[in-house]
Design an enzyme around this catalytic site. Sequence first.
Site, mmCIF file in Angstrom:
data_model
loop_
_atom_site.group_PDB
_atom_site.id
_atom_site.type_symbol
_atom_site.label_atom_id
_atom_site.label_comp_id
_atom_site.label_asym_id
_atom_site.label_seq_id
_atom_site.Cartn_x
_atom_site.Cartn_y
_atom_site.Cartn_z
ATOM 1 N N GLY A 32 47.008 -2.588 38.438
ATOM 2 C CA GLY A 32 46.556 -1.296 37.940
ATOM 3 C C GLY A 32 47.652 -0.449 37.333
ATOM 4 N N CYS A 241 14.964 -7.530 29.171
ATOM 5 C CA CYS A 241 15.357 -7.865 27.796
ATOM 6 C C CYS A 241 14.121 -8.308 27.011
ATOM 7 C CB CYS A 241 16.390 -8.989 27.818
ATOM 8 S SG CYS A 241 16.716 -9.718 26.198
ATOM 9 N N CYS A 244 14.661 -12.372 26.169
ATOM 10 C CA CYS A 244 14.729 -13.418 27.187
ATOM 11 C C CYS A 244 14.140 -12.970 28.505
ATOM 12 C CB CYS A 244 16.170 -13.890 27.382
ATOM 13 S SG CYS A 244 17.195 -12.692 28.246
ATOM 14 N N CYS A 266 19.482 -8.070 25.545
ATOM 15 C CA CYS A 266 20.739 -8.323 26.241
ATOM 16 C C CYS A 266 21.912 -7.999 25.309
ATOM 17 C CB CYS A 266 20.865 -9.796 26.595
ATOM 18 S SG CYS A 266 19.839 -10.340 27.934
ATOM 19 N N CYS A 272 21.846 -14.376 26.709
ATOM 20 C CA CYS A 272 20.475 -14.275 26.224
ATOM 21 C C CYS A 272 20.032 -15.602 25.596
ATOM 22 C CB CYS A 272 20.383 -13.137 25.213
ATOM 23 S SG CYS A 272 18.715 -12.579 24.878
#
Lengths: 322, 258
Positions: A32, A241, A244, A266, A272
Site C-alpha cells: 500500500g 445482465c 447472459c 456485463c 459475458c
Amino acid sequence: MTDIATYNFAYLDEQTKRMIRRAILKGIAIPGYQVPFASREMPMPYGWGTGGVQVTASIIGPDDVLKVIDQGADDTTNAVSIRAFFKKVAKVAVTTETAKATIIQTRHRIPEQPLTAGQVLVFQVPIPEPLRFLEPRETETRKMHALEEYGLMHVKLYEDIARHGRIATTYAYPVKVEGRYVMDPSPTPKFDNPKMHRSPALQLFGAGREKRIYAVPPFTGVVSLDFEDHPFEVQTFDQPCALCGAENVYLDEVILDDHGGHMFVCSDTDHCEKRRGDPTSSSWGDRAEGAGGADGQSSPSSTPIPALRADPPHNGEGKEAE
Amino acid sequence: MTDEPLLRVSALSKFYGSRVGCENVTFDLWPGEVLAVVGESGSGKTTLLNCLSTRLLPSSGTASYRMRDGQWRELYRMSEAERRFLMRTDWGFVHQNPADGLRMTVSAGANVGERLMAVGDRHYGRIRATAVDWLSRVEIDEDRIDDEPRAFSGGMRQRLQIARNLVTGPRLVFMDEPTGGLDVSVQARLLDLLRRLVTDLGLAAIVVTHDLAVARLLSQRMMVMKDGRVVESGLTDRVLDDPRAPYTQLLVSSILQV
C-alpha cells in the site's frame, strides 16, 4: 519482423526495467505504500495507462500470456492498442480469457472470474494519492501516511453521508491495506474492492504521470473504510445482465437508441461471452492469440448484438479516467 | 487549581539569523489559567506562540508540558508524531484568520468532527451528535451544519474554529488574536463566549493580542513584550492599573478613551 529488432524486449531498456522492478519489490515489501519511480516517456499520452504499461513491460517475459481490459472490456481502444503494443515489442501471446492470462493489465475493473495464484493484475492509476483532494500538499500527505494520520479520509466519507444520506463514493473507494496504509484502489468501482481482499493474485499499481508504484501482495488484507453505523457495501443491480443473465456482476448501461432505450450488460466482456458460450468469442480469442498481425480489428458485425461492441459508458463519472 | 503547573517555559529564545524573534522568555502556566501576551506588532508575541505550540522550533531554551497521565514531557524532544497527536487532542490552536484553521471546502459538521475521526471515532451518528452539540455551544444554528465555512460570516467562522478546537476537550488552547478583524459587537459576543467556555471547561489558554481590552476581559495574568523581551508580567489588573515599566505605561496610556 525486422522492423521490431530496433526495440529492446518489451520496449523499455534493461536499466529502466531494473529500476522499475526495484520499485515494485519495495512496493510489495510495504503493501500500500506509494514508491516513487523515474517514470519514462511512453509512446502514448499520459492518461492512457503509461504507468500500467511500464509495470507490465518490466515484469513481462517471453512465456507470459497478456490480457488487457479497459473498463472490463477486451475490445475497447485502450485495451486493443496496449495488447497490440506488447504483441509487437515483446512478441508475447495475448488472450482475452481471464483464466489463461498470466498478466492482466486493467483499467478500472477486476475480472469477475476469481484470479488464481501466479496471476498478476496490473492497474493503471491516474491519481495514486487517496488524500489528494482533501489535502493538496504532497509534503503534508506524505507525512500523514508516515504518521498514519488518516482521520481526514473519514472526513470525506462523513461529507458523503451528510450530503447524500449514505456513502456516495462509488469508485476509487479508499481502502486500508494490511491495517496500515490507506490506498487508492485506482478508479475501480467499489464493487471490486472486496475482490482485492486476500486475493491469491499479485496486484501492482502504476501511475505514470504521478510517478508512483504501489502493490498489494497475494493474500493481503484490503479493507474498505467505513463508519460503524454506515458500513461499506457494494453496488447492487436490480436486474441481471441483459445478454447472459448473470447476477452479482458489475453491469454497464448501454444506450440503444435515441428514444431512451437502454440495457444493462456485463462490463466484463470475457465473462459475458463465456457465459453465453458465444462462438464468436472463442474464435476472436484465437485470432487474438496468434502472434503478429494487427489486432483490434474486431468488426462489430462479428457479433450478433451491435450494442455490445460499442464502447461501454465510462464509470469514472466526470473524473479524468486513465 | 492544582499545585503543579501545566506548562513550564524556561529561557526560550528564537533568533531569525541575527535578528531576535523572542529572547529569554520564562514563565509557568497553571491549569485553568488564561495568560495574555500583549505588545505592539513585531514584539515577538506570535513567534513566542508558535514556539510554544511547536509550530516553530526555538533556537534555545526549553518548554515542558504535563501530559494527561501526569508525566512531564520536554516539548522539543518529542517526536513529530507525538507533537502532532498532542496538537489535535490535548491542545487547540485558534488562528487569527479562521481560513487558516478551518477546512474551507468541507462542511461545518465535518470541520468539528475531524478531530474526533482523527482520534479514531468511527460512528457517524455519534460524531454528528457531538458536532450539533458543539455548534449550539458556539451559537451556530443547527441547520447550518452541512454548510461550508465559506458561506459563514467572519464571526461565525471564528466561532466554528473554536468549536473545532475544543471538541476533543483540550487542556491548553493557543489563540492568536482571536478577535482580530471582527467588528466590536461581534467581538463582544465572541469574548463572552470564550470567557464562558474557558470557565466551564477549565481551559488553560495563552492568548496573543494587541488589544488590551481583550486581555483584560479574558486573562488573569499578562506578559508585556517589547522587541522580543518580556518587559513586565503580573496579574492583568495590576499590570493595567499600575503599569511599572515605561513601555507598559506608554501602552496603557495609548488606549483611546471613548
